[in-house]
Design a protein around this motif. Sequence first.
Motif, PDB file in Angstrom:
ATOM      1  N   UNK A 138       0.859  -1.200   0.000  1.00  0.00           N
ATOM      2  CA  UNK A 138       0.000   0.000   0.000  1.00  0.00           C
ATOM      3  C   UNK A 138       0.884   1.235   0.000  1.00  0.00           C
ATOM      4  N   UNK A 139       1.472   1.697  -1.159  1.00  0.00           N
ATOM      5  CA  UNK A 139       1.063   1.272  -2.467  1.00  0.00           C
ATOM      6  C   UNK A 139       2.203   1.244  -3.473  1.00  0.00           C
ATOM      7  N   UNK A 144      -3.933   1.182   7.120  1.00  0.00           N
ATOM      8  CA  UNK A 144      -5.236   0.959   6.477  1.00  0.00           C
ATOM      9  C   UNK A 144      -6.224   2.017   6.947  1.00  0.00           C
ATOM     10  N   UNK A 145      -6.250   2.213   8.251  1.00  0.00           N
ATOM     11  CA  UNK A 145      -7.224   3.155   8.811  1.00  0.00           C
ATOM     12  C   UNK A 145      -6.975   4.558   8.259  1.00  0.00           C
ATOM     13  N   UNK A 146      -5.692   4.905   8.109  1.00  0.00           N
ATOM     14  CA  UNK A 146      -5.373   6.217   7.556  1.00  0.00           C
ATOM     15  C   UNK A 146      -5.842   6.325   6.098  1.00  0.00           C
ATOM     16  N   UNK A 165     -10.222   8.329   2.017  1.00  0.00           N
ATOM     17  CA  UNK A 165     -11.065   7.919   0.892  1.00  0.00           C
ATOM     18  C   UNK A 165     -10.426   6.963  -0.109  1.00  0.00           C
ATOM     19  N   UNK A 166      -9.442   6.185   0.311  1.00  0.00           N
ATOM     20  CA  UNK A 166      -8.716   5.335  -0.640  1.00  0.00           C
ATOM     21  C   UNK A 166      -9.108   3.856  -0.576  1.00  0.00           C
ATOM     22  N   UNK A 175      -8.751  -2.239  -2.255  1.00  0.00           N
ATOM     23  CA  UNK A 175      -9.356  -3.387  -2.957  1.00  0.00           C
ATOM     24  C   UNK A 175      -8.529  -3.761  -4.181  1.00  0.00           C
ATOM     25  N   UNK A 176      -8.073  -2.757  -4.924  1.00  0.00           N
ATOM     26  CA  UNK A 176      -7.260  -2.997  -6.124  1.00  0.00           C
ATOM     27  C   UNK A 176      -5.969  -3.730  -5.748  1.00  0.00           C
ATOM     28  N   UNK A 177      -5.286  -3.232  -4.723  1.00  0.00           N
ATOM     29  CA  UNK A 177      -3.956  -3.758  -4.363  1.00  0.00           C
ATOM     30  C   UNK A 177      -4.022  -5.160  -3.770  1.00  0.00           C
ATOM     31  N   UNK A 178      -5.153  -5.558  -3.198  1.00  0.00           N
ATOM     32  CA  UNK A 178      -5.220  -6.872  -2.565  1.00  0.00           C
ATOM     33  C   UNK A 178      -5.806  -7.958  -3.462  1.00  0.00           C
ATOM     34  N   UNK A 179      -5.926  -7.670  -4.757  1.00  0.00           N
ATOM     35  CA  UNK A 179      -6.249  -8.747  -5.698  1.00  0.00           C
ATOM     36  C   UNK A 179      -4.983  -9.589  -5.878  1.00  0.00           C
ATOM     37  N   UNK A 180      -5.132 -10.905  -5.933  1.00  0.00           N
ATOM     38  CA  UNK A 180      -3.952 -11.781  -5.976  1.00  0.00           C
ATOM     39  C   UNK A 180      -3.693 -12.311  -7.388  1.00  0.00           C
ATOM     40  N   UNK A 181      -2.404 -12.240  -7.786  1.00  0.00           N
ATOM     41  CA  UNK A 181      -1.932 -12.913  -8.996  1.00  0.00           C
ATOM     42  C   UNK A 181      -2.674 -12.504 -10.262  1.00  0.00           C
TER      43      UNK A 181
END
Lengths: 233, 233
Positions: free
Chosen positions: B28-29, B199-201, B206-207, B212-218
């Motif tokens: 992140x990120x 994460x909380x920050x 508003x991110x 969600x984008x960054x935690x998609x796998x492979x």
Amino acid sequence: MRINLIPSIEYIKEEEMEGKNVVVIDVLRATSVITTALYNGASEVVTAVEIDEALKYKDENTLLGGERRALKIDGFDFSNSPIEYSREAVFGKRIVLTTTNGTKAINKSMRAEKIFIGCMMNGKAAAKKIIEYDKDAFIVCAGTYGKFSLDDFICAGKIINDAVEEKDVQIDDFAAAALLSYRDNRDDVISYVKNAYHYKYLISIGLEDDIKYCFREDVFDVVPEYRNGSIRL
Amino acid sequence: MRINLIPSIEYIKEEEMEGKNVVVIDVLRATSVITTALYNGASEVVTAVEIDEALKYKDENTLLGGERRALKIDGFDFSNSPIEYSREAVFGKRIVLTTTNGTKAINKSMRAEKIFIGCMMNGKAAAKKIIEYDKDAFIVCAGTYGKFSLDDFICAGKIINDAVEEKDVQIDDFAAAALLSYRDNRDDVISYVKNAYHYKYLISIGLEDDIKYCFREDVFDVVPEYRNGSIRL
């Protein structure tokens, strides 16, 4: 109030300890030994880094315990197996303990306000103790030969879990990682610890009973405290 | 072959990197941005620690990206949101990226044999890459402002999981802790990451879509590599 986790002694910054309370964990096995011995009536536990230093304390009221590579030291009364520190053996005696990791963790925490001794067996009591003082605290994992060790990490997670159940404290991400690992594995902590390097070594030298003993939770309601060179209840 | 985990940049010992391969993670990120931009056809990514340094690179073929406190920098083309680095925006362009943590992690890994860029989106590819080289490796979590961060930890766990599924490698206890945290939470990694301070920050500004984008796998099978001041495929 905030609780941060120090994952092993190589990560202790001594100046950050200033004015904080500390719980030192070396669950396999120094802090489990210290808690057992004092619960069973030992008058005090003194820690020594070197074997020669420990031998100097020897007198009729003092018993020597400790390990090198997890084995008993020549001329000592006990190894580092908590099971040996029974009421019959230790009541009224001073114990001088030399261990590789736990002793060093205490020595590197000297600038803290208070230094408590924690393990699985007194985890809830240790959590209540730091909550009661209501002061920022560090949980210090001794680790194995200075390195991060899974057994201390999950034990830290248990103490942090008990603390956050007691009060709404802030925790850092290391403390959160330990807390989550404990919560994900609390039904079978020993299976978690089986992944530890140190676990495999202890099993290889026949110390499975020690591991089972040390991973019992909240069987003692005492929290030893280090003060002026000595650990007492 | 052995894989050890370095939990954040404050714990990097630069001399230990010598001759090893490294995967740097700043999920992140920064490393998610770098992987996205190169996958989408950017010619190279150059990292800069300071904003002034980044501005010096500016020309018609160069776009500037980065963040301070997770926000876009004045005069820059992109923030640190990977979603902005689309094929339309970056194809054929050089990207100069200044980020607080990822850049520093790369800079502190300079003595390594090879420096790869890892994130959730190319985790399996990154694991295969270090296995293919069959050389001892470090997974380096950048962390947040130098401190250990749960998001990088669980991403490290995913890459280590993919590596040990590929080959019987030895891992240290830190790597085991990350691996077990990933396995305990792989069905819902974002819920795990919700416990992270960072994460909380990010949510507070508003991110959520970025997370969600960054935690998609492979989703990408490319592994960027740092070489001679530049990151390329």
